[in-house]
Design an enzyme around this catalytic site. Sequence first.
Site, PDB file in Angstrom:
ATOM      1  CE  LYS A 152     -14.466  -6.282 -25.045  1.00  6.24           C
ATOM      2  NZ  LYS A 152     -13.444  -5.397 -25.617  1.00  6.24           N
ATOM      3  CG  ASN A 153     -13.970  -3.911 -29.155  1.00  8.27           C
ATOM      4  OD1 ASN A 153     -14.007  -4.131 -27.956  1.00  8.27           O
ATOM      5  ND2 ASN A 153     -12.910  -4.293 -29.997  1.00  8.27           N
TER       6      ASN A 153
ATOM      7  NE  ARG B 183      -7.788   1.391 -23.337  1.00  8.30           N
ATOM      8  CZ  ARG B 183      -6.934   2.130 -23.023  1.00  8.30           C
ATOM      9  NH1 ARG B 183      -6.726   2.181 -21.630  1.00  8.30           N
ATOM     10  NH2 ARG B 183      -6.447   3.160 -23.745  1.00  8.30           N
TER      11      ARG B 183
ATOM     12  CB  CYS C 247      -6.567  -6.608 -22.601  1.00  6.86           C
ATOM     13  SG  CYS C 247      -8.037  -7.762 -22.777  1.00  6.86           S
TER      14      CYS C 247
ATOM     15  NE  ARG D 154      -5.469  -1.104 -24.339  1.00  8.74           N
ATOM     16  CZ  ARG D 154      -6.358  -1.828 -24.221  1.00  8.74           C
ATOM     17  NH1 ARG D 154      -6.563  -2.971 -23.555  1.00  8.74           N
ATOM     18  NH2 ARG D 154      -7.471  -1.798 -25.420  1.00  8.74           N
ATOM     19  N   PRO D 155      -2.304   4.547 -23.445  1.00  5.65           N
ATOM     20  CG  PRO D 155      -0.695   5.912 -24.973  1.00  5.65           C
ATOM     21  CD  PRO D 155      -1.076   4.458 -24.334  1.00  5.65           C
ATOM     22  CB  ILE D 156      -6.892   8.229 -22.603  1.00  6.82           C
ATOM     23  CG1 ILE D 156      -6.414   8.617 -21.078  1.00  6.82           C
ATOM     24  CG2 ILE D 156      -7.241   6.584 -22.457  1.00  6.82           C
ATOM     25  CD1 ILE D 156      -7.564   8.768 -20.518  1.00  6.82           C
ATOM     26  CG  ASP D 157      -1.628  10.591 -25.735  1.00  9.05           C
ATOM     27  OD1 ASP D 157      -1.979   9.461 -25.769  1.00  9.05           O
ATOM     28  OD2 ASP D 157      -1.369  11.169 -27.104  1.00  9.05           O
ATOM     29  CD  GLN D 158      -3.338  11.779 -29.927  1.00  9.01           C
ATOM     30  OE1 GLN D 158      -3.813  12.649 -30.939  1.00  9.01           O
ATOM     31  NE2 GLN D 158      -2.037  11.995 -29.289  1.00  9.01           N
TER      32      GLN D 158
ATOM     33  CG  ASP E  61      -8.649  -6.804 -30.672  1.00  9.06           C
ATOM     34  OD1 ASP E  61      -7.684  -6.732 -29.956  1.00  9.06           O
ATOM     35  OD2 ASP E  61      -9.654  -6.081 -30.469  1.00  9.06           O
TER      36      ASP E  61
ATOM     37  CB  ILE F 115      -1.931  -2.272 -32.327  1.00  8.74           C
ATOM     38  CG1 ILE F 115      -2.351  -2.625 -33.745  1.00  8.74           C
ATOM     39  CG2 ILE F 115      -2.689  -1.279 -31.576  1.00  8.74           C
ATOM     40  CD1 ILE F 115      -2.455  -1.264 -34.788  1.00  8.74           C
TER      41      ILE F 115
ATOM     42  NE  ARG G  71     -12.690  -7.096 -20.292  1.00  4.88           N
ATOM     43  CZ  ARG G  71     -11.494  -6.944 -20.767  1.00  4.88           C
ATOM     44  NH1 ARG G  71     -10.550  -7.442 -20.786  1.00  4.88           N
ATOM     45  NH2 ARG G  71     -11.744  -6.071 -21.985  1.00  4.88           N
TER      46      ARG G  71
HETATM   47  C1  UD1 Z   1      -9.529  -0.807 -29.329  1.00  4.62           C
HETATM   48  C2  UD1 Z   1     -10.335  -2.117 -29.034  1.00  4.62           C
HETATM   49  C3  UD1 Z   1      -9.129  -3.213 -28.873  1.00  4.62           C
HETATM   50  C4  UD1 Z   1      -8.147  -3.290 -29.990  1.00  4.62           C
HETATM   51  C5  UD1 Z   1      -7.723  -1.829 -30.384  1.00  4.62           C
HETATM   52  C6  UD1 Z   1      -6.897  -1.609 -31.808  1.00  4.62           C
HETATM   53  C7  UD1 Z   1     -12.158  -1.374 -27.654  1.00  4.62           C
HETATM   54  C8  UD1 Z   1     -12.817  -1.204 -26.372  1.00  4.62           C
HETATM   55  N1  UD1 Z   1     -10.907  -1.890 -27.689  1.00  4.62           N
HETATM   56  O1  UD1 Z   1      -8.837  -0.577 -28.155  1.00  4.62           O
HETATM   57  O2  UD1 Z   1      -9.932  -4.412 -28.651  1.00  4.62           O
HETATM   58  O3  UD1 Z   1      -7.078  -4.028 -29.766  1.00  4.62           O
HETATM   59  O4  UD1 Z   1      -8.585  -0.902 -30.453  1.00  4.62           O
HETATM   60  O5  UD1 Z   1      -7.709  -2.271 -32.768  1.00  4.62           O
HETATM   61  O6  UD1 Z   1     -12.579  -0.983 -28.855  1.00  4.62           O
HETATM   62  N2  UD1 Z   1      -3.005   5.401 -28.603  1.00  4.62           N
HETATM   63  C9  UD1 Z   1      -2.123   6.586 -28.204  1.00  4.62           C
HETATM   64  N3  UD1 Z   1      -2.916   7.524 -27.504  1.00  4.62           N
HETATM   65  C10 UD1 Z   1      -4.180   7.471 -27.419  1.00  4.62           C
HETATM   66  C11 UD1 Z   1      -4.839   6.372 -27.754  1.00  4.62           C
HETATM   67  C12 UD1 Z   1      -4.243   5.150 -28.276  1.00  4.62           C
HETATM   68  O7  UD1 Z   1      -1.093   6.613 -28.071  1.00  4.62           O
HETATM   69  O8  UD1 Z   1      -4.798   8.435 -26.679  1.00  4.62           O
HETATM   70  C13 UD1 Z   1      -2.140   4.237 -29.077  1.00  4.62           C
HETATM   71  C14 UD1 Z   1      -2.202   2.935 -28.258  1.00  4.62           C
HETATM   72  O9  UD1 Z   1      -1.352   2.868 -27.375  1.00  4.62           O
HETATM   73  C15 UD1 Z   1      -2.260   2.065 -29.387  1.00  4.62           C
HETATM   74  C16 UD1 Z   1      -2.850   2.529 -30.810  1.00  4.62           C
HETATM   75  O10 UD1 Z   1      -2.863   3.978 -30.374  1.00  4.62           O
HETATM   76  O11 UD1 Z   1      -0.779   1.676 -29.826  1.00  4.62           O
HETATM   77  C17 UD1 Z   1      -4.271   1.977 -30.946  1.00  4.62           C
HETATM   78  O12 UD1 Z   1      -4.977   2.047 -29.858  1.00  4.62           O
HETATM   79  P1  UD1 Z   1      -6.450   2.394 -29.874  1.00  4.62           P
HETATM   80  O13 UD1 Z   1      -7.042   1.960 -31.175  1.00  4.62           O
HETATM   81  O14 UD1 Z   1      -7.010   3.634 -29.173  1.00  4.62           O
HETATM   82  O15 UD1 Z   1      -6.994   1.133 -28.929  1.00  4.62           O
HETATM   83  P2  UD1 Z   1      -8.352   0.872 -27.897  1.00  4.62           P
HETATM   84  O16 UD1 Z   1      -9.301   2.133 -28.282  1.00  4.62           O
HETATM   85  O17 UD1 Z   1      -7.872   1.091 -26.708  1.00  4.62           O
END
Ligand code: UD1
Length: 419
Positions: A22-23, A93, A117, A122-126, A306, A328, A398
């Site tokens: 899926k991912n 997501r 989920c 679940r920020p996207i700042d990075q 996961d 995480i 999903r």
């Molecule tokens: C992906 C997976 C999800 C899995 C997760 C961790 C997909 C679609 N989903 O989610 O199933 O649980 O990886 O293996 O592939 N973070 C920040 N800022 C950011 C991005 C992330 O602080 O911009 C933090 C998150 O809050 C979290 C950590 O980094 O604590 C890891 O998140 P991330 O690896 O980005 O998870 P996803 O890509 O959302």
Amino acid sequence: MEKLIINGPTRLVGDVTISGAKNAAVAIIPATLLIDGTCTLENVPNISDVKISISILEKLGVKIKWIGPNTVHIDTTNISSSRAPLDMTSKFRASYYMLGALLGRLGNAEVGLPGGCNLGARPIDQHIKGFEALGAKVNVSQGKVLAEASSLVGTSIYLDTVSVGATINVMLAAVLADGTTTIDNAAKEPHVVDVANFLNTMGADIHGAGTDMIKINGVKSLKGGATYSVVPDQIEAGTFMLAAVASKGDITIHNCVPEHLDCLTAKIEEIGGHVEINGDSIHVWCDSRPSKAIIKTQPYPGFPTDLQPQMGVVLSVADGTSIINEGIWESRFQYTAELNKMGANITAQGKSAVFEGTDFLSGAPVYASDLRAGAALIIAGIIANGETQLYNLQHIDRGYENIEAKFRNLGADITRVTE
Ligand code: UD1
């Protein structure tokens, strides 16, 4: 409303074939937007997150045709819009990958904030930091992310946190940028590698995926014209490995990549299960009550978050007291309240939970709070005495293809009914 009715307990025995990841699929489908041409994807899981990714691409003017049960042909020669509608992106997501791909191909993107989920913040700042470093202007307003750039120029990016999503998204934006981009502190998950392999097959020049430093040499265009097979789903394979242990069963899992599951294999052997690897198959069996364990979830190659809920089911009936530390997500223990309804004895607080192993679980009405919680509750229903009714199946659909049919083939008494 649909629900699963599961009558247990059942010892799961037999063979199961794993679907495409899926991912990986939900990243590769948006990645096709970078191709000035066509491509064919094989081993695509037929799950709702994939279907909605495809629907979004169709809204952008992409021509897509299923040419087999798990094969799609995608023509991204012409893209008529760079706007991914909010009502669609909020359903899952991985819609955030539309941002990196559209920005890379068209120089602008307007994408609704992602859903998915509920595991805590679940920020996207990075992701945004990466796009800005490449030269884009990014604005978040009214539930949408707007990104635009007159040109994207390769640069060095250090991710403050190891993020799968940010690593892949920055990689997507950098593929067609001028010059070389490096991503330091990159995520190493198998689906990061799979997206890089896909892009390279289509004409990109990416090195180091699977290490913490990825180097992307920008290319003028991706010509595509190739066929790519999505990597097998590591988390689905791990789900069936843990189902074998929880049910004291004997399952052979086909079409997987055993080394993606080294960490889980080690834990299963530590708690008394047995694992035998044969090419792309993993044979898992367990003939006694599993013993207690201490688990900490971490980025790959650590124990995957996961698989934490599915491991939680095993530990709820293990011999002794176990501890899980979630490394995480802030809020990944919602499933423990449901397991407690089934007779488990779990105390969860913040990012830790203590599991006092009980002799058995009993069937009960339970609710899936998210995708992996749903998979865990299916396993719980299979090993529990009596009838379990499992609600909120939209989460499970999903990410798992034909999940009840796969468990039924292993002997589970599981039926989907509409109320
Ligand atoms: C992906 C997976 C999800 C899995 C997760 C961790 C997909 C679609 N989903 O989610 O199933 O649980 O990886 O293996 O592939 N973070 C920040 N800022 C950011 C991005 C992330 O602080 O911009 C933090 C998150 O809050 C979290 C950590 O980094 O604590 C890891 O998140 P991330 O690896 O980005 O998870 P996803 O890509 O959302």
